[in-house]
Motif scaffolding. Structure first.
Motif, short mmCIF file in Angstrom:
data_model
loop_
_atom_site.label_atom_id
_atom_site.label_comp_id
_atom_site.label_asym_id
_atom_site.label_seq_id
_atom_site.Cartn_x
_atom_site.Cartn_y
_atom_site.Cartn_z
N ILE A 250 32.85 42.83 51.46
CA ILE A 250 32.73 42.28 50.11
C ILE A 250 33.08 40.79 50.21
O ILE A 250 34.11 40.44 50.79
N GLY A 251 32.24 39.93 49.65
CA GLY A 251 32.51 38.49 49.66
C GLY A 251 32.70 37.98 51.07
O GLY A 251 31.87 38.25 51.95
N ALA A 252 33.80 37.28 51.32
CA ALA A 252 34.02 36.71 52.64
C ALA A 252 34.18 37.78 53.72
O ALA A 252 33.99 37.52 54.89
N ASN A 264 41.23 30.70 50.98
CA ASN A 264 40.63 31.93 50.46
C ASN A 264 40.66 32.01 48.93
O ASN A 264 39.78 32.60 48.31
N ALA A 265 41.69 31.41 48.33
CA ALA A 265 41.84 31.51 46.87
C ALA A 265 40.67 30.84 46.16
O ALA A 265 40.37 29.67 46.41
N ASP A 266 40.01 31.56 45.29
CA ASP A 266 38.92 30.99 44.51
C ASP A 266 39.54 30.31 43.29
O ASP A 266 39.92 30.97 42.32
N GLU A 267 39.61 28.98 43.33
CA GLU A 267 40.24 28.25 42.23
C GLU A 267 39.39 28.32 40.96
O GLU A 267 38.20 28.62 41.01
N MET A 268 40.03 28.07 39.84
CA MET A 268 39.35 28.20 38.55
C MET A 268 39.46 26.92 37.73
O MET A 268 40.47 26.24 37.77
N ARG A 269 38.40 26.67 36.97
CA ARG A 269 38.37 25.59 35.98
C ARG A 269 37.71 26.15 34.72
O ARG A 269 37.16 27.25 34.73
N VAL A 270 37.76 25.39 33.66
CA VAL A 270 37.03 25.77 32.45
C VAL A 270 35.61 25.20 32.55
O VAL A 270 35.44 23.99 32.77
N SER A 280 34.71 28.76 44.02
CA SER A 280 34.15 29.40 45.22
C SER A 280 34.07 30.89 44.93
O SER A 280 34.51 31.34 43.87
N ASN A 281 33.52 31.65 45.86
CA ASN A 281 33.38 33.10 45.63
C ASN A 281 33.71 33.89 46.89
O ASN A 281 32.95 34.76 47.31
N ASN A 282 34.85 33.59 47.49
CA ASN A 282 35.29 34.38 48.64
C ASN A 282 35.54 35.83 48.25
O ASN A 282 35.43 36.73 49.07
N ALA A 283 35.90 36.02 46.99
CA ALA A 283 36.21 37.37 46.51
C ALA A 283 34.95 38.23 46.39
O ALA A 283 35.06 39.44 46.22
N GLY A 284 33.77 37.61 46.44
CA GLY A 284 32.55 38.40 46.27
C GLY A 284 32.47 39.02 44.89
O GLY A 284 31.92 40.09 44.69
N GLY A 285 33.05 38.32 43.92
CA GLY A 285 32.91 38.77 42.54
C GLY A 285 33.85 39.88 42.12
O GLY A 285 33.71 40.45 41.04
N ILE A 286 34.83 40.19 42.97
CA ILE A 286 35.74 41.31 42.67
C ILE A 286 37.17 40.92 43.03
O ILE A 286 37.45 40.57 44.17
N LEU A 287 38.07 41.01 42.08
CA LEU A 287 39.50 40.76 42.32
C LEU A 287 40.31 41.97 41.85
O LEU A 287 40.18 42.38 40.70
N GLY A 288 41.12 42.50 42.73
CA GLY A 288 41.94 43.64 42.35
C GLY A 288 41.10 44.85 41.96
O GLY A 288 41.52 45.69 41.17
N GLY A 289 39.89 44.93 42.52
CA GLY A 289 39.02 46.08 42.26
C GLY A 289 38.17 45.93 41.01
O GLY A 289 37.40 46.82 40.66
N ASP B 106 51.33 33.26 31.73
CA ASP B 106 50.04 33.09 31.08
C ASP B 106 48.99 32.44 31.97
O ASP B 106 47.88 32.15 31.53
N VAL B 107 49.36 32.21 33.22
CA VAL B 107 48.48 31.47 34.14
C VAL B 107 47.94 32.41 35.20
O VAL B 107 48.67 33.23 35.73
N TYR B 108 46.64 32.30 35.48
CA TYR B 108 46.07 33.17 36.51
C TYR B 108 46.34 32.58 37.89
O TYR B 108 46.04 31.41 38.13
N ARG B 109 46.85 33.38 38.79
CA ARG B 109 47.02 32.94 40.17
C ARG B 109 45.74 33.22 40.93
O ARG B 109 45.33 34.38 41.04
N PRO B 110 45.06 32.20 41.47
CA PRO B 110 43.80 32.44 42.19
C PRO B 110 43.97 33.51 43.27
O PRO B 110 44.97 33.51 43.99
N GLY B 111 43.00 34.36 43.37
CA GLY B 111 43.05 35.45 44.34
C GLY B 111 43.78 36.67 43.81
O GLY B 111 43.73 37.75 44.40
N HIS B 112 44.47 36.53 42.69
CA HIS B 112 45.16 37.66 42.05
C HIS B 112 44.26 38.31 41.00
O HIS B 112 43.27 37.73 40.57
N ALA B 113 44.69 39.49 40.58
CA ALA B 113 43.88 40.24 39.64
C ALA B 113 44.20 39.92 38.18
O ALA B 113 43.69 40.57 37.28
N GLY B 114 45.02 38.91 37.94
CA GLY B 114 45.43 38.61 36.56
C GLY B 114 44.24 38.41 35.63
O GLY B 114 44.18 39.00 34.55
#
Lengths: 374, 374, 374, 374
Positions: A250-252, A264-270, A280-289, B106-114
């Motif tokens: 899955i993903g990477a 590895n962490a897919d950072e987020m912005r608005v 980025s999409n190392n997670a392959g679109g899935i985090l924590g299942g 209230d903050v999402y940690r990248p790579g986490h399922a939050g």
């Protein structure tokens, strides 16, 4: 518990061997009121059908699907739609060539399931692999054609990204190219190379493996579950359940083991659309299942076809050592036809989780959330 | 259908979050008359417990398991055995440190399922990851301790075979070594290197991934099923269901895609013991979804820990962009503790298929077979 | 497949024996954001608790429930709500009186499951019935307390309508009366009679059976499915799964066999509220396996308690004939406490089908429909 | 989770409507090596087939079954046997008379599922009842024919024991008689009466209900489970899942509520064969959810056919009040054909539990047991 059903709410039960009268499946749990005709399913089946190029088996199966139940002409629209009751599908087997199997009947072909069938059931179907035949995958493609119509906006596409040791150039990826060559290859230059390569493989009586990548766009965030109902867990089972598959990512995938936590962490912005945007999409679109809303990316490895001309050492059912080689109509790279099959399995899993999420949670919550009142 | 159960005949249902009163599980379908004490389970749990070296989280959880039901003193032997009814297991959470989570609440940690929890449920448990906490895996290890006792002769062992980009030397593999270093590493020299490497990783506030390999010896031939109840399909789902896993391989795995048909085929001879002998094990002990009797080999990739000190860009629940870094007690390489968890999942899947095979087929047939009378 | 789980989307897995440390259950698939406290569950448990009148066993179990997982303080409301993850519930066993069971340990009590447990597992738990203990039903009541909160507007109530051969007067039915006597009897006059009757039964060392009726108001139309997922089929299984139940009826039940087609048909008119109105409810709120919107009516027969003082002929585990009589704290009519248990089972089944319907169909269609355009 | 599958290890998934091209089912989990031909299944289907007497619908369906998969010619015996893979069965619909349904298309027939289908799916199949058609039960009978062959020594027989208010004379029971009259009635005298009675019912445009009793001999002790996998719970669901069934009883059933504890207890002695012998069978062969080895007795009530000539008040899909009466080919007593269907469902449930028991426990323990060594 079942040996021939997959899915929980969108459930597919298949039956049939390559050398019986027919194969088919029952699709249960499909929502009502989804427009569906035989042609909608046939279109997908035609992509998987063998004998369309010199690179797949020359077995000639028209693979005509027939809807036996589960559709109805809607009283208001007059359109044929699903009725919510089980959809029975059947594909007759027409090319059961009365081949003489007597020379391999009692001998295990290395890499084939003959020995393990014998160890399980006390006999094995030597004619075309019995239940393990690649033919069974036609029913998955048929079910997938229905699954694709359930999640609004979902697009599931696949591509062959490696044949033998030869990988595509990622920068050359073109989805248009995928349907323009017999390999479902998104890299035109590599596709041309594969043609020569595979001719050579076939000529020396050998076979090769492949790696397939499936990309699902339009997966809503929130599908899946934290632990044993993980979207990635179900995708892994579904894809590993395709014949000859030996690995799933899955993903990477395995490359993730080599990355640092920062990388590895897919950072987020608005995003400009006000929705969360991943950088980025190392997670392959899935985090924590659970799906993130990014494209879901599944990759799987297909081993080389076990049926080869080159003789191999083996044993027979009765305790004797032997040699075996397989003549007949076989794909030198079964990975090619695994592309539409992989798409179908991914579509089925996503449709299943879409219904499961709607069942448990109803309408999914949407980001951003209201801050608590203070 | 279930989100928190796995297995079909040997079924495990788990519950609990890291910050609630307790975690636990219910093991259903276990055969009666299997000797089982709290100590049998505790022994396995102790292998997974954090805080045993400086390389795992310093969270102190004694992880004391308590059997709540499903055992009985056998009237004939006087020994405590399983009763065939559900085995309830509970592990109290004792180190719920009253930590201040307000800065990451209230903050999402990248790579986490939050974010995905929020997208699914409308909120997420910021305290230790909620249901996605690695703590949940303790219940899997507990269930695995029971599963190991079901299949006569089964031995399931695991090892860490890669940390970050650093692979072990296969020729140096020693099972004895696995229990002699804090990494479950079978290569003594590489284990020594990992100690320094991981210290360095931790010091720079980073984390790394790993690859784990599980080997199951003593799996009888005939377990699994041709299509959707494949042993490898169920193993893939089980292992992909472990936190942070992004890839799964059986036997040769992705490398099989690069082999020719001749190389990949595991040839067979008659062994000195009169049983079939395979000359290689690219199949990883599974052909056509069914066990061959060879060791079952499962490999999986664990991504680097998402909780890192290095700040990352992100967004919060309320639509604002932010930066986040995670202080606190985290494993720099969660792959290490995934070794006993992987073993447990593999043991559960094999026990499940052992019971399923006994149910459908009864006593498995044995090679060689009697030739037909003529 | 499972031996200790019921439900499909709303799933309840129970564990525990009367003489172990605790009983409990895991409720999986509950939607998130449903307000839930320990007190909400305790309230229902208190209705089932033994020792509240002289007509139930004097065993003293406080039956204090503890929520171990699956709840969370909602960030916006500050209220404790379900989190969508599994809800672990535990009830400690505190009155495991160190009774001497040696006289009945090896002897089968007629009507009890001792012999069949032995035939299945090779031993049986003579202490209080083991898994078959009525105590297990406490976990069902706990799960039912959660189920009741899932379907908006649902009210599930039960009543004892027959004790031994003595039926209530239907015309005297009062729901208020049900909570005013120790029998959950809706007929005040008959309740008074039952008090004397049951005293007499107990005095002569005997026991009696009962018939219980459960009425679910507010069930939305459209729940259930045509064939094997019938609402009535699932209700029958759920209710027959309660200890000592030997018969189940929906609506008119067995009496329907004696009606003519004209009498049995529930005719329809348009109600003043513009909704369909049924002129009778022989169907018990279910047609073709699917709810009609009328009250769902389930009736079940409970056999007399098997544990009686009067000696009965039997055999022991070791092949010898014997006589047995049961001393100790037993309900002369187990049917009484079956009322809250029956309510709980019906609530669970309806909640399950509510979620299943939402999953498959989304929002249910509403009568009347738009005529086709012509 | 499924709407159209029943069973856990022996699983049956059915599909099809009365007015589509075909109905059918997939039987999954059947053990391998069980002799099975089309004729074995056809024999059972012929017992259910309509149009065999003037007392059942005159619809002419040959109900010819076709095995599409899951059988194989055994290499040693040369006999056709099950292969352990899914058995696909299909029955073509040949008598889809192009009847004019326009007068009832939009009108709900009281007692029919038209309104509830509309409430669930947004439309209903007015042609012959769609999925709710009695025709679907043919696939159950086909599956039952396979189930019967799985448990050695099992014999499942059924009889009609009440038509309208008219019960048979228990003392006149003869199994031979059951196959000698068109009612499956074991009481010759009552069968003669039923012929006249039913003629009269039909003439006045009415219909009647019935009570059916199924008796399973040769059920080994130990099948079932204590709580939610109870043999009686599964039997209740299976039988309640048959069209038009409104009540189910095991053994003494509702009459048990009227018995005292002494009367209801089935006392035990040692039989001449050294096995436990029960002096009565109020339990109907099931104690604590587990089979005792006595005959398993299941009774169920079938409501009168809803399709009657006598006009009834109703509403239509579009909100208008109406009257409806049903012309056409309908059984005046659907209970008659429910006899082979009930047998099939009971056989399927017992086969399922037989495999489940073998899976969990292996060989069942046998009474008497060895006393503990002292």
């Amino acid at each position: 518990m079942s040996y021939n059903t997959f899915g929980q709410m969108f459930r597919v039960t298949t039956f049939g061997e390559s050398h019986g009268p027919a194969i088919g499946c029952v699709v249960d749990g499909c929502p009502p009121n989804i427009p569906l005709t035989d042609a909608d399913i046939q279109r997908e089946l035609d992509r998987r059908r063998p004998g369309q190029s010199r690179f797949t088996t020359q077995r000639r199966e028209p693979d005509m699907v027939r809807i036996l139940s589960g559709v109805f002409t809607h009283p208001a629209s007059g359109e044929q739609v699903t009725s919510g009751t089980p959809i029975g599908l059947m594909i007759e087997n027409v090319d059961q060539r009365s081949k003489d199997y007597s020379d391999i009947k009692d001998v295990y072909r290395p890499g084939h399931a003959g020995y393990t069938y014998d160890a399980k059931y006390g006999f094995h179907d030597y004619r075309g692999g019995g239940r393990a035949s690649a033919r069974e995958t036609a029913t998955r493609v048929a079910a997938g054609a229905i699954a694709r119509r359930i999640v609004p906006g979902l697009v599931v596409r696949g591509a062959l990204v490696q044949m033998g040791p030869h990988k595509i150039e990622r920068a050359s990826w073109s989805w248009d190219e995928v349907n323009s060559n017999p390999f479902f290859c998104p890299d035109a230059k590599q596709a041309a190379y594969y043609a020569d390569y595979l001719d050579e493989v076939r000529k020396r009586g050998s076979s090769v493996g492949a790696v397939i990548e499936i990309v699902a766009d339009g997966v809503p965030p929130g599908l899946g579950a934290p632990i044993y109902g993980k979207l990635d867990g179900d995708l892994a089972a579904a894809v590993m359940g395709i014949n000859a598959v030996k690995g799933v990512e899955i993903g990477a995938g395995f490359a993730a083991a080599e990355l640092s936590g920062e990388e590895n962490a897919d950072e987020m912005r608005v995003g400009n659309d006000g929705k969360p945007r991943f950088l980025s999409n190392n997670a392959g679109g899935i985090l924590g299942g659970i799906s993130t809303g990014q494209p879901v990316i599944v990759r799987f490895a297909v081993k080389p076809t076990s049926s080869i001309l080159t003789p191999r050492r083996t044993v027979d059912r009765y305790g004797r050592e032997a040699e075996v080689s397989t003549k007949g109509r076989h794909d030198p790279c079964v990975g090619i036809r695994a592309v539409p099959v992989g798409e179908a399995m991914v579509a089925c899993v996503i449709a299943d989780h879409y219904l499961r999420q709607r069942g448990q949670v109803g309408a999914s919550p949407t980001w951003p959330f209201d801050p608590p009142k203070t």
